[in-house]
Design a protein around this motif. Structure first.
Motif, mmCIF file in Angstrom:
data_model
loop_
_atom_site.group_PDB
_atom_site.id
_atom_site.type_symbol
_atom_site.label_atom_id
_atom_site.label_comp_id
_atom_site.label_asym_id
_atom_site.label_seq_id
_atom_site.Cartn_x
_atom_site.Cartn_y
_atom_site.Cartn_z
ATOM 1 N N ILE A 221 0.835 -1.258 0.010
ATOM 2 C CA ILE A 221 -0.129 -0.055 -0.064
ATOM 3 C C ILE A 221 0.705 1.432 0.073
ATOM 4 N N LEU A 225 -2.771 4.321 2.292
ATOM 5 C CA LEU A 225 -3.348 2.507 2.618
ATOM 6 C C LEU A 225 -4.064 2.109 1.462
ATOM 7 N N VAL A 226 -3.851 2.701 0.211
ATOM 8 C CA VAL A 226 -4.272 2.183 -0.910
ATOM 9 C C VAL A 226 -3.376 1.163 -1.846
ATOM 10 N N PRO A 227 -3.494 0.195 -2.351
ATOM 11 C CA PRO A 227 -2.648 -0.573 -2.855
ATOM 12 C C PRO A 227 -2.000 0.080 -3.970
ATOM 13 N N GLN A 257 6.280 -1.260 5.036
ATOM 14 C CA GLN A 257 4.809 -1.821 5.059
ATOM 15 C C GLN A 257 4.185 -1.728 6.345
ATOM 16 N N HIS A 266 -3.648 -5.171 4.892
ATOM 17 C CA HIS A 266 -3.297 -5.221 3.738
ATOM 18 C C HIS A 266 -4.169 -6.278 3.134
#
Ligand code: BGC
Length: 369
Positions: A221, A225-227, A257, A266
């Motif tokens: 991410i 916190l976005v992939p 991470q 995740h």
């Protein structure tokens, strides 16, 4: 909200009982449905957000204890800022920048998580009153919850009809099946957002729980916190749970991470297709084992990093950081903006389906290392 000591008001079948839970701010009734199986396993579900407020699971000595986090004060479920036990939709997890394009049209969502849209916006399915029906003549106690989300609700396109079935089976598994249909192309990604603590003591951190996730890859991410879009092999990383290890074994490492999310938050890409086992969690002291089976491609393992002690827990302490974990089955976050992620588009005439099981048992010597 009224006190939930108010006892069972109506008994509709041997295995599902209805009681009064409270009322919403605009006067709608909140009911609690208690599903019971032949072993004595009990699950309580309310029509607000389809929230599981209590789930009793057996330990190795045959004691049944509640293993899901919740509020002590029923009124706190109205706000439910942590999404305890709720059905989350129309799109669980984050959509980057709170926007997407579908059929050539741009849509701007509620940015309720800094720059992103989280869990379908500030007033997602988790905060709605659902219609509930107790199904008759079924093999196991089954609740049918439905919610009609209007075209434009939280700025998503399409009138969407969603149905969720909760079934409590005699093998002590809770099955959750989802269905949805739309009249305009839209994006959909639903999950169940229970936080578990298999010790039955909500003041004990979950870092001693042993976790196994059947995944060779996870989605790293970015700082919000976005992939990022990368699918990273777990091999030789702290994200490898193929061999069971405690949640705490690697969580405190100085890893980019882990630091970004203050722990695990995740998506793991679950091996295989179809309905298969995604993960198992074992709590050695109580002997409780939970297995997660799903049709979904991804599993969000969230180690309760943002629980902040603001609310009392059911054991008399506070719901602090890491006093619960979520294993949310879902499609990948931000898929509307990542063309190479499995599609989350639902078109008119199509039917969205998804199925997940949380199965509970007790075992004295499992994974004794
Ligand atoms: C997310 C977390 C978030 C939590 C509560 C989880 O599904 O992954 O980042 O803090 O939900 O909203």
């Amino acid at each position: 909200m009224e006190n939930r000591e108010i006892n069972i008001t109506e008994s509709t079948s041997d295995t599902i009982e209805v009681s009064n839970f409270g009322i919403t701010k605009d006067g709608q009734t909140i009911n609690c449905y208690t599903l019971k199986n032949k072993n004595g396993m009990c699950v309580e579900i309310i029509n607000l957000g389809g929230i599981i407020t209590s789930l009793l699971a057996p330990d190795k000595n045959g004691n049944w204890e509640d293993v899901v986090l919740g509020y002590v004060n029923p009124e706190d479920y109205l706000e439910n800022e942590y999404y305890y036990g709720a059905i989350v939709g129309r799109y669980v997890n984050r959509i980057a920048g709170g926007k997407f394009t579908i059929d050539g049209k741009d849509y701007f969502l509620d940015k309720n998580d800094k720059t992103n849209a989280l869990h379908g916006g500030g007033e997602g399915f988790s905060h709605k009153i659902w219609d509930v029906e107790i199904l008759q003549n079924t093999e196991f106690p089954t609740l049918r919850l439905s919610y009609f989300s209007k075209d434009g609700e939280q700025n998503f396109p399409g009138n969407l009809t969603t149905t969720v079935f909760y079934t409590l089976k005699d093998d002590n598994s809770l099955e959750i099946s989802y269905e949805a249909q739309t009249d305009k192309s839209t994006f959909i990604n639903l999950t169940q957002h229970s936080y578990f603590n298999l010790s039955g003591n909500f003041s004990e951190p979950i870092i001693d729980h042993k976790l196994q996730i059947h995944a060779d890859k996870f989605l790293p991410i970015n700082s919000s916190l976005v992939p990022t879009g990368e699918r990273r092999p777990v091999h030789n990383t702290f994200f490898d749970f193929n061999k069971p290890k405690t949640i705490g074994e690697d969580i405190f490492n100085d890893d980019e991470q882990l630091l970004t999310a203050s722990g695990y938050d995740h998506t793991w890409i679950i091996e295989g297709l179809g309905f298969r086992k995604a993960a198992s969690v074992y709590h050695e002291k109580s002997g409780r084992l939970m297995e997660v089976w799903t049709t979904e491609p991804g599993l969000q393992f969230y180690s309760g990093n943002f629980l902040d002690g603001k609310f009392m827990n059911k054991s008399g302490g506070k719901n602090e950081k890491r006093t619960g974990f979520c294993l949310e089955t879902q499609h990948f976050p931000n898929s509307p903006n990542q063309d190479d992620f499995p599609s989350t588009v639902l078109k008119p005439g199509e039917k969205y389906t998804s199925k997940t099981i949380y199965k509970f048992s007790a075992n004295k010597n499992l994974w004794k290392l």
